[in-house]
Scaffold this active site. Sequence first.
Site, PDB file in Angstrom:
ATOM      1  N   HIS A  46       1.604  -8.590  -7.039  1.00 54.23           N
ATOM      2  CA  HIS A  46       0.654  -9.705  -7.190  1.00 54.23           C
ATOM      3  C   HIS A  46       0.834 -10.872  -6.230  1.00 54.23           C
ATOM      4  O   HIS A  46      -0.035 -11.722  -6.152  1.00 54.23           O
ATOM      5  CB  HIS A  46       0.667 -10.244  -8.627  1.00 54.23           C
ATOM      6  CG  HIS A  46       1.946 -10.929  -9.017  1.00 54.23           C
ATOM      7  ND1 HIS A  46       2.906 -10.303  -9.769  1.00 54.23           N
ATOM      8  CD2 HIS A  46       2.414 -12.168  -8.750  1.00 54.23           C
ATOM      9  CE1 HIS A  46       3.916 -11.127  -9.960  1.00 54.23           C
ATOM     10  NE2 HIS A  46       3.648 -12.267  -9.348  1.00 54.23           N
ATOM     11  N   ASP A  71      -3.058  -7.298  -7.821  1.00 52.98           N
ATOM     12  CA  ASP A  71      -3.756  -8.129  -8.798  1.00 52.98           C
ATOM     13  C   ASP A  71      -5.027  -8.672  -8.146  1.00 52.98           C
ATOM     14  O   ASP A  71      -4.980  -9.287  -7.074  1.00 52.98           O
ATOM     15  CB  ASP A  71      -2.840  -9.268  -9.235  1.00 52.98           C
ATOM     16  CG  ASP A  71      -3.392 -10.073 -10.405  1.00 52.98           C
ATOM     17  OD1 ASP A  71      -4.612 -10.016 -10.652  1.00 52.98           O
ATOM     18  OD2 ASP A  71      -2.594 -10.755 -11.060  1.00 52.98           O
ATOM     19  N   LYS A  73      -6.756 -11.140  -8.697  1.00 57.08           N
ATOM     20  CA  LYS A  73      -6.823 -12.590  -8.523  1.00 57.08           C
ATOM     21  C   LYS A  73      -5.762 -13.108  -7.544  1.00 57.08           C
ATOM     22  O   LYS A  73      -5.639 -14.322  -7.347  1.00 57.08           O
ATOM     23  CB  LYS A  73      -6.681 -13.291  -9.866  1.00 57.08           C
ATOM     24  CG  LYS A  73      -5.356 -13.113 -10.555  1.00 57.08           C
ATOM     25  CD  LYS A  73      -5.343 -13.868 -11.882  1.00 57.08           C
ATOM     26  CE  LYS A  73      -3.994 -13.755 -12.564  1.00 57.08           C
ATOM     27  NZ  LYS A  73      -3.674 -12.375 -12.989  1.00 57.08           N
ATOM     28  N   GLU A 157      11.753   4.973 -22.490  1.00 53.16           N
ATOM     29  CA  GLU A 157      12.174   4.448 -23.782  1.00 53.16           C
ATOM     30  C   GLU A 157      11.138   4.783 -24.842  1.00 53.16           C
ATOM     31  O   GLU A 157       9.936   4.610 -24.642  1.00 53.16           O
ATOM     32  CB  GLU A 157      12.355   2.927 -23.696  1.00 53.16           C
ATOM     33  CG  GLU A 157      12.835   2.304 -24.999  1.00 53.16           C
ATOM     34  CD  GLU A 157      12.946   0.782 -24.907  1.00 53.16           C
ATOM     35  OE1 GLU A 157      13.332   0.173 -25.921  1.00 53.16           O
ATOM     36  OE2 GLU A 157      12.640   0.228 -23.839  1.00 53.16           O
ATOM     37  N   ARG A 168       2.047  -6.796 -34.058  1.00 51.65           N
ATOM     38  CA  ARG A 168       1.245  -6.670 -32.838  1.00 51.65           C
ATOM     39  C   ARG A 168       0.083  -5.708 -33.039  1.00 51.65           C
ATOM     40  O   ARG A 168      -0.978  -5.879 -32.434  1.00 51.65           O
ATOM     41  CB  ARG A 168       2.121  -6.160 -31.688  1.00 51.65           C
ATOM     42  CG  ARG A 168       3.205  -7.101 -31.246  1.00 51.65           C
ATOM     43  CD  ARG A 168       4.024  -6.439 -30.142  1.00 51.65           C
ATOM     44  NE  ARG A 168       5.058  -7.331 -29.619  1.00 51.65           N
ATOM     45  CZ  ARG A 168       5.910  -6.984 -28.678  1.00 51.65           C
ATOM     46  NH1 ARG A 168       5.835  -5.757 -28.161  1.00 51.65           N
ATOM     47  NH2 ARG A 168       6.816  -7.822 -28.239  1.00 51.65           N
ATOM     48  N   GLU A 235       4.339  -1.807 -23.971  1.00 54.04           N
ATOM     49  CA  GLU A 235       5.547  -1.654 -24.772  1.00 54.04           C
ATOM     50  C   GLU A 235       5.346  -0.666 -25.920  1.00 54.04           C
ATOM     51  O   GLU A 235       6.298  -0.359 -26.647  1.00 54.04           O
ATOM     52  CB  GLU A 235       6.003  -3.015 -25.294  1.00 54.04           C
ATOM     53  CG  GLU A 235       6.454  -3.937 -24.170  1.00 54.04           C
ATOM     54  CD  GLU A 235       7.035  -5.244 -24.674  1.00 54.04           C
ATOM     55  OE1 GLU A 235       7.416  -5.298 -25.873  1.00 54.04           O
ATOM     56  OE2 GLU A 235       7.110  -6.199 -23.889  1.00 54.04           O
ATOM     57  N   LYS A 252      15.493  12.087 -34.025  1.00 53.40           N
ATOM     58  CA  LYS A 252      16.324  12.878 -33.117  1.00 53.40           C
ATOM     59  C   LYS A 252      15.903  12.696 -31.670  1.00 53.40           C
ATOM     60  O   LYS A 252      16.713  12.833 -30.752  1.00 53.40           O
ATOM     61  CB  LYS A 252      16.222  14.355 -33.503  1.00 53.40           C
ATOM     62  CG  LYS A 252      16.955  15.313 -32.574  1.00 53.40           C
ATOM     63  CD  LYS A 252      16.751  16.752 -33.019  1.00 53.40           C
ATOM     64  CE  LYS A 252      17.389  17.728 -32.040  1.00 53.40           C
ATOM     65  NZ  LYS A 252      17.152  19.140 -32.452  1.00 53.40           N
ATOM     66  N   ARG A 286      14.997 -14.415 -16.698  1.00 53.74           N
ATOM     67  CA  ARG A 286      13.559 -14.632 -16.677  1.00 53.74           C
ATOM     68  C   ARG A 286      12.929 -13.709 -17.709  1.00 53.74           C
ATOM     69  O   ARG A 286      13.084 -12.510 -17.631  1.00 53.74           O
ATOM     70  CB  ARG A 286      12.995 -14.364 -15.282  1.00 53.74           C
ATOM     71  CG  ARG A 286      11.493 -14.641 -15.156  1.00 53.74           C
ATOM     72  CD  ARG A 286      11.059 -14.535 -13.705  1.00 53.74           C
ATOM     73  NE  ARG A 286      11.761 -15.515 -12.878  1.00 53.74           N
ATOM     74  CZ  ARG A 286      11.950 -15.373 -11.578  1.00 53.74           C
ATOM     75  NH1 ARG A 286      11.505 -14.286 -10.955  1.00 53.74           N
ATOM     76  NH2 ARG A 286      12.587 -16.302 -10.895  1.00 53.74           N
TER      77      ARG A 286
END
Length: 342
Positions: A46, A71, A73, A157, A168, A235, A252, A286
């Site tokens: 970006h 990106d 923008k 993950e 969420r 996520e 498992k 961060r």
Amino acid sequence: MEKLSEEFYRSTTKDCKAYKDKRSFIAAPLSAEERDFPIAYSMAIHGDVEMFERLLRAVYHPQNVYCVHMDQKSAEGFQKAVMVIVSCFPNVFVASKLERVSWGTWSLAQAHLNCMDDLLKSPVEWKYLLNTCGSDLPIKTNAEMEMKLLNGQNSLESEDVPDGKKVRWQYHHEVNTDNNYINTFARTGIRKTPPPIPVFSGSSYFVVTREFVKHMLENKDAQNFMEWITVFHEEHLWASLNRLSSVPAHSKYHRSDMTAIARLQHWGGHEGDVPAAYPPYMLTLRRDVCVYGSGDLHWLFQPWHHQLMANKFDPQVDDIAIRCVKAILSFKVLNGSQFDPH
């Protein structure tokens, strides 16, 4: 050293061969094994053209293929500089559709989905896909990215959703994307319908097969899930769709970010002396993730780390760390041997 400007790239890429020679891009496959096992990259960037070029140089091999999502923008000068760099490589291209990316919203997932669609149309018969962002660097050479050992499985993950994150997707959210990079998520009192598939928790990063990408873009249950999910999509998106396509929804088969090979991230709040998950970070955090500095390199290149990429790097925080990573990777490529962090 002085930061390389957008004008530098617009000027030097007028002669592509000279540019690639001067900037030390690898010109030919380094082994038959690498030649016959091409990898695809979806690169979401970006704003820092020099950091983008550093990442591209670090992962570039002529047998691979690279989709770059800018990106929408981002500044015009940045976009033009990226375009001239990309134009020098037949196996690097800008995504055919660009999104206005805002953190935590569907836009970042869509950026990678756009690249996935484009990469499936590429003449390169890639085997695996990795996604990257502008603050990533590899900590393995192309030869060390032994994805053949995954034996056709994905590595990302995927775990049960912690109770604190279930809101969420249990409730509708109103999302304010007026700010370029920071979003305000307001949970409403309106409950969502139950998820169309089991929901799992994961990260934004993945190493997935070509077959998985094709399945995800064509499967009706996957499409329904993409329409259903609300915020912090990445996520949950990849972690959930991975179970849908290949792995039973059972504890498992849980995989943490530390056991997956996609990304090495040093999370704040989990550092300290042994038995802590991470050593103390050297510089700053961060979004609760360590920005690596020179003092972290000894830990990053320990042989027990099986991850392919590391996040986060920032030249404004520690430019020397970035230069050292490139030097270490170059040493391993040229010497065909392991780097001893001691």
